[in-house]
Design a protein around this motif. Structure first.
Motif, PDB file in Angstrom:
ATOM      1  N   LEU A 103      -2.824   2.976 -10.389  1.00 41.74           N
ATOM      2  CA  LEU A 103      -1.865   2.666  -9.324  1.00 41.74           C
ATOM      3  C   LEU A 103      -2.346   3.269  -8.007  1.00 41.74           C
ATOM      4  O   LEU A 103      -2.332   2.628  -6.963  1.00 41.74           O
ATOM      5  N   LYS A 104      -2.782   4.499  -8.081  1.00 41.15           N
ATOM      6  CA  LYS A 104      -3.199   5.228  -6.880  1.00 41.15           C
ATOM      7  C   LYS A 104      -4.382   4.547  -6.184  1.00 41.15           C
ATOM      8  O   LYS A 104      -4.446   4.509  -4.953  1.00 41.15           O
ATOM      9  N   ILE A 105      -5.331   4.018  -6.968  1.00 37.61           N
ATOM     10  CA  ILE A 105      -6.503   3.412  -6.309  1.00 37.61           C
ATOM     11  C   ILE A 105      -6.355   1.898  -6.117  1.00 37.61           C
ATOM     12  O   ILE A 105      -7.301   1.211  -5.778  1.00 37.61           O
ATOM     13  N   GLY A 106      -5.161   1.414  -6.359  1.00 38.06           N
ATOM     14  CA  GLY A 106      -4.879   0.010  -6.046  1.00 38.06           C
ATOM     15  C   GLY A 106      -5.226  -0.984  -7.144  1.00 38.06           C
ATOM     16  O   GLY A 106      -5.173  -2.192  -6.924  1.00 38.06           O
ATOM     17  N   ASN A 107      -5.571  -0.479  -8.346  1.00 39.94           N
ATOM     18  CA  ASN A 107      -5.818  -1.398  -9.471  1.00 39.94           C
ATOM     19  C   ASN A 107      -4.484  -1.740 -10.147  1.00 39.94           C
ATOM     20  O   ASN A 107      -4.169  -1.245 -11.222  1.00 39.94           O
ATOM     21  N   ARG A 108      -3.734  -2.565  -9.472  1.00 41.79           N
ATOM     22  CA  ARG A 108      -2.373  -2.823  -9.945  1.00 41.79           C
ATOM     23  C   ARG A 108      -2.337  -3.490 -11.317  1.00 41.79           C
ATOM     24  O   ARG A 108      -1.493  -3.160 -12.151  1.00 41.79           O
ATOM     25  N   LYS A 109      -3.275  -4.432 -11.506  1.00 39.84           N
ATOM     26  CA  LYS A 109      -3.286  -5.176 -12.760  1.00 39.84           C
ATOM     27  C   LYS A 109      -3.490  -4.216 -13.938  1.00 39.84           C
ATOM     28  O   LYS A 109      -2.757  -4.259 -14.928  1.00 39.84           O
ATOM     29  N   GLU A 110      -4.474  -3.318 -13.776  1.00 38.90           N
ATOM     30  CA  GLU A 110      -4.753  -2.347 -14.841  1.00 38.90           C
ATOM     31  C   GLU A 110      -3.576  -1.392 -15.013  1.00 38.90           C
ATOM     32  O   GLU A 110      -3.217  -1.034 -16.128  1.00 38.90           O
ATOM     33  N   ALA A 111      -3.000  -0.978 -13.875  1.00 42.83           N
ATOM     34  CA  ALA A 111      -1.856  -0.047 -13.945  1.00 42.83           C
ATOM     35  C   ALA A 111      -0.727  -0.688 -14.752  1.00 42.83           C
ATOM     36  O   ALA A 111      -0.156  -0.054 -15.657  1.00 42.83           O
ATOM     37  N   ILE A 112      -0.446  -1.948 -14.458  1.00 48.31           N
ATOM     38  CA  ILE A 112       0.629  -2.655 -15.163  1.00 48.31           C
ATOM     39  C   ILE A 112       0.321  -2.724 -16.663  1.00 48.31           C
ATOM     40  O   ILE A 112       1.195  -2.480 -17.503  1.00 48.31           O
ATOM     41  N   GLN A 113      -0.947  -3.028 -16.977  1.00 44.14           N
ATOM     42  CA  GLN A 113      -1.340  -3.112 -18.405  1.00 44.14           C
ATOM     43  C   GLN A 113      -1.091  -1.784 -19.112  1.00 44.14           C
ATOM     44  O   GLN A 113      -0.513  -1.731 -20.196  1.00 44.14           O
ATOM     45  N   HIS A 114      -1.496  -0.673 -18.478  1.00 41.78           N
ATOM     46  CA  HIS A 114      -1.329   0.645 -19.113  1.00 41.78           C
ATOM     47  C   HIS A 114       0.145   1.010 -19.260  1.00 41.78           C
ATOM     48  O   HIS A 114       0.566   1.514 -20.289  1.00 41.78           O
ATOM     49  N   PHE A 115       0.922   0.737 -18.210  1.00 42.87           N
ATOM     50  CA  PHE A 115       2.345   1.076 -18.282  1.00 42.87           C
ATOM     51  C   PHE A 115       3.055   0.219 -19.350  1.00 42.87           C
ATOM     52  O   PHE A 115       3.890   0.720 -20.105  1.00 42.87           O
ATOM     53  N   ASN A 116       2.705  -1.058 -19.396  1.00 41.19           N
ATOM     54  CA  ASN A 116       3.320  -1.931 -20.408  1.00 41.19           C
ATOM     55  C   ASN A 116       2.951  -1.472 -21.819  1.00 41.19           C
ATOM     56  O   ASN A 116       3.788  -1.463 -22.723  1.00 41.19           O
ATOM     57  N   TYR A 117       1.688  -1.068 -21.973  1.00 42.99           N
ATOM     58  CA  TYR A 117       1.245  -0.607 -23.293  1.00 42.99           C
ATOM     59  C   TYR A 117       2.009   0.665 -23.684  1.00 42.99           C
ATOM     60  O   TYR A 117       2.467   0.798 -24.817  1.00 42.99           O
ATOM     61  N   ASN A 171       8.422   6.214 -26.228  1.00 39.37           N
ATOM     62  CA  ASN A 171       9.514   6.378 -25.253  1.00 39.37           C
ATOM     63  C   ASN A 171       9.145   7.380 -24.170  1.00 39.37           C
ATOM     64  O   ASN A 171       9.975   7.747 -23.343  1.00 39.37           O
ATOM     65  N   TYR A 172       7.904   7.858 -24.208  1.00 38.72           N
ATOM     66  CA  TYR A 172       7.477   8.872 -23.247  1.00 38.72           C
ATOM     67  C   TYR A 172       7.572   8.314 -21.818  1.00 38.72           C
ATOM     68  O   TYR A 172       7.029   7.242 -21.536  1.00 38.72           O
ATOM     69  N   LYS A 173       8.290   9.015 -20.948  1.00 38.08           N
ATOM     70  CA  LYS A 173       8.465   8.614 -19.539  1.00 38.08           C
ATOM     71  C   LYS A 173       8.968   7.170 -19.421  1.00 38.08           C
ATOM     72  O   LYS A 173       8.564   6.438 -18.512  1.00 38.08           O
ATOM     73  N   LYS A 174       9.839   6.803 -20.360  1.00 39.76           N
ATOM     74  CA  LYS A 174      10.289   5.406 -20.421  1.00 39.76           C
ATOM     75  C   LYS A 174      10.981   4.976 -19.105  1.00 39.76           C
ATOM     76  O   LYS A 174      10.625   3.954 -18.521  1.00 39.76           O
ATOM     77  N   THR A 175      11.943   5.796 -18.669  1.00 33.25           N
ATOM     78  CA  THR A 175      12.686   5.426 -17.457  1.00 33.25           C
ATOM     79  C   THR A 175      11.752   5.328 -16.256  1.00 33.25           C
ATOM     80  O   THR A 175      11.810   4.365 -15.483  1.00 33.25           O
ATOM     81  N   SER A 199       9.133  -1.969 -12.238  1.00 32.96           N
ATOM     82  CA  SER A 199      10.052  -2.788 -11.463  1.00 32.96           C
ATOM     83  C   SER A 199       9.694  -2.722  -9.967  1.00 32.96           C
ATOM     84  O   SER A 199       9.745  -3.728  -9.264  1.00 32.96           O
ATOM     85  N   SER A 200       9.283  -1.546  -9.486  1.00 32.61           N
ATOM     86  CA  SER A 200       8.878  -1.432  -8.070  1.00 32.61           C
ATOM     87  C   SER A 200       7.601  -2.212  -7.788  1.00 32.61           C
ATOM     88  O   SER A 200       7.470  -2.824  -6.726  1.00 32.61           O
ATOM     89  N   GLN A 217       0.824  -1.195   0.000  1.00 26.58           N
ATOM     90  CA  GLN A 217       0.000   0.000   0.000  1.00 26.58           C
ATOM     91  C   GLN A 217       0.869   1.260   0.000  1.00 26.58           C
ATOM     92  O   GLN A 217       0.668   2.158  -0.795  1.00 26.58           O
ATOM     93  N   ILE A 218       1.847   1.305   0.874  1.00 27.70           N
ATOM     94  CA  ILE A 218       2.726   2.461   0.968  1.00 27.70           C
ATOM     95  C   ILE A 218       3.483   2.634  -0.337  1.00 27.70           C
ATOM     96  O   ILE A 218       3.601   3.712  -0.878  1.00 27.70           O
ATOM     97  N   ASN A 219       3.935   1.529  -0.902  1.00 27.27           N
ATOM     98  CA  ASN A 219       4.699   1.573  -2.126  1.00 27.27           C
ATOM     99  C   ASN A 219       3.913   2.223  -3.258  1.00 27.27           C
ATOM    100  O   ASN A 219       4.433   3.099  -3.946  1.00 27.27           O
ATOM    101  N   SER A 220       2.654   1.861  -3.417  1.00 27.20           N
ATOM    102  CA  SER A 220       1.830   2.435  -4.485  1.00 27.20           C
ATOM    103  C   SER A 220       1.639   3.924  -4.291  1.00 27.20           C
ATOM    104  O   SER A 220       1.751   4.706  -5.223  1.00 27.20           O
TER     105      SER A 220
END
Lengths: 190, 238
Positions: free
Chosen positions: B203-217, B223-227, B234-235, B108-111
């Protein structure tokens, strides 16, 4: 605006600094809510802490204490968090509350917060007040020079003065006037 | 003061070499008149910074940080509840609670930290003569309630949708933000930002699966905000 551009614009001064400061201020406002909900600060407290954080960050960039070693948003977050923890330490009546204990983890980072230097001196508070109450054009001219870093030609055009030379003379007389005001308040060693 | 000002500026801004800085420090230590001038220079700089900080405080007075929403979930209340449970349930419950928090709290803190460290409000670009100019000014000033009111009954362009979504994010209304972001079409120039903010909102509301999907997409299309995106992913996976 990337961190590197923002840092260089703040250090460049003038219009570039004004835009960069607006960007810095506007683009991290959301941090307030995160820290507020973690540490249970009132809206007024978190707003004060955020203003202090932005001000401290600008000071640290102006004086080259922050050179962009870490990501600017992480840096701001650390300062905001540390300042808020510090405020809690001074205001809470029950030092044993768990959220404050958790917050103690960050105490090692507090030394990064250089603006304690800014706030520590009563003399500086008086300088601020006199600078405000001395009125325009002196107040604007000194702010344009001391905070915003405009060059003399820009100061002339912003303050309806004929040219850079006139601006330079006016700034000199304003600084002299401020010094006299400070002496009248008993600050004789400036 | 006149002739020394350039030197003072250089020293103040940390632009001197170490040799120059040492030499100037020695002058300050030995020449009282120059030291007095430098102290005055520094006091004015500090006073100006404090005055500008007051301006920032005034600017913030208009902004709603949603204190009311936070107050209901105050840590004080939560802590009191936890203490009461521990008192009543004894040692077994305490062990259970510790195990529970050890499992859930770090995530929770990490997100929240990841969001706070990466969220920067979209800054609307001013265009002279644009019908959106006034709205952009109110938005950029952070007066999100007034801004959202102004957007009622206005045709939504992708930029306006981006601003509306960001206003909701700043008001902690992430579901509304997500709904608005999804309206931005993928042929818009704001496509990359759309997926970045979708990732952050989820990410903020805890929908990690969706967050990961959007970031991966986002990583797959730009290359926008790639790093930053790679760091977040990775976190999340740690």
């Amino acid at each position: 605006m990337q961190d590197k551009e923002l840092l260089s614009a703040i250090r460049e001064g003038g219009r570039a600094k004004r835009l960069a400061v607006d960007h810095l201020f506007n683009s991290h406002i959301g941090m307030m809510q995160t820290v507020q909900s973690k540490l249970h600060l009132s809206a007024d407290q978190i707003k004060d802490m955020y203003a202090d954080t932005i001000s401290a960050t600008i000071w640290n960039i102006d004086t080259n204490r922050f050179k962009g070693e870490s990501k600017l948003s992480s840096y701001l977050y650390r300062i905001l968090y540390n300042k808020s923890v510090d405020l809690l330490r001074h205001t809470t009546t029950n030092k044993n509350v768990a959220y404050l204990e958790l917050a103690e983890e960050s105490s090692a980072l507090i030394s990064e917060d250089q603006d304690r230097i800014l706030e520590s001196s009563l003399d500086v508070q008086i300088v601020k007040s006199e600078l405000f109450y001395m009125g325009n054009p002196c107040s604007n001219i000194i702010m344009d020079w001391a905070f915003w870093g405009y060059d003399m030609a820009e100061i002339a055009s912003r303050n309806n003065l004929e040219n850079a030379d006139k601006a330079k003379k006016k700034k000199y007389s304003c600084m002299k006037k401020l010094r006299l005001l400070l002496k009248s308040k008993g600050i004789s060693d400036l | 003061m006149k002739n020394d000002e350039k030197t003072f500026e250089k020293y103040f801004a940390g632009n001197m070499s170490s040799t120059e800085a040492k030499a100037f420090s020695a002058i300050l230590a030995n020449d009282k008149s120059i030291k007095d001038e430098y102290d005055y220079f520094l006091a004015v700089k500090k006073g100006a910074h404090l005055l500008e900080r007051d301006q920032l405080r005034s600017k913030l007075a208009k902004i709603d940080v949603r204190n009311e929403a936070v107050a209901d979930e105050s840590p004080r209340k939560t802590n009191r509840s936890i203490i009461t449970i521990i008192k009543w349930a004894g040692g077994i419950a305490a062990i259970f609670l510790i195990a529970f928090f050890a499992f859930y709290a770090p995530n929770q803190i990490n997100s929240e930290d990841l969001f706070a460290q990466n969220f920067e409000t979209y800054v609307a670009q001013a265009e002279r003569g644009s019908s959106l100019d006034e709205m952009k000014e109110v938005y950029n000033d952070g007066d999100y309630n007034a801004f959202l009111k102004m957007t009622e009954n206005v045709d939504e362009t992708p930029e306006l949708q981006m601003m509306i979504a960001n206003a909701y994010m700043n008001k902690n209304q992430f579901v509304e933000a997500i709904k608005t972001l999804t309206k931005i079409t993928d042929d818009s120039v704001l496509r990359d930002k759309k997926y970045w903010y979708l990732g952050l909102s989820n990410l903020k509301i805890g929908n990690r699966k969706e967050a990961i999907q959007h970031f991966n997409y986002l990583l797959s299309i730009s290359n926008y905000k790639k790093t930053e995106t790679e760091e977040i992913l990775s976190s999340i996976h740690k």
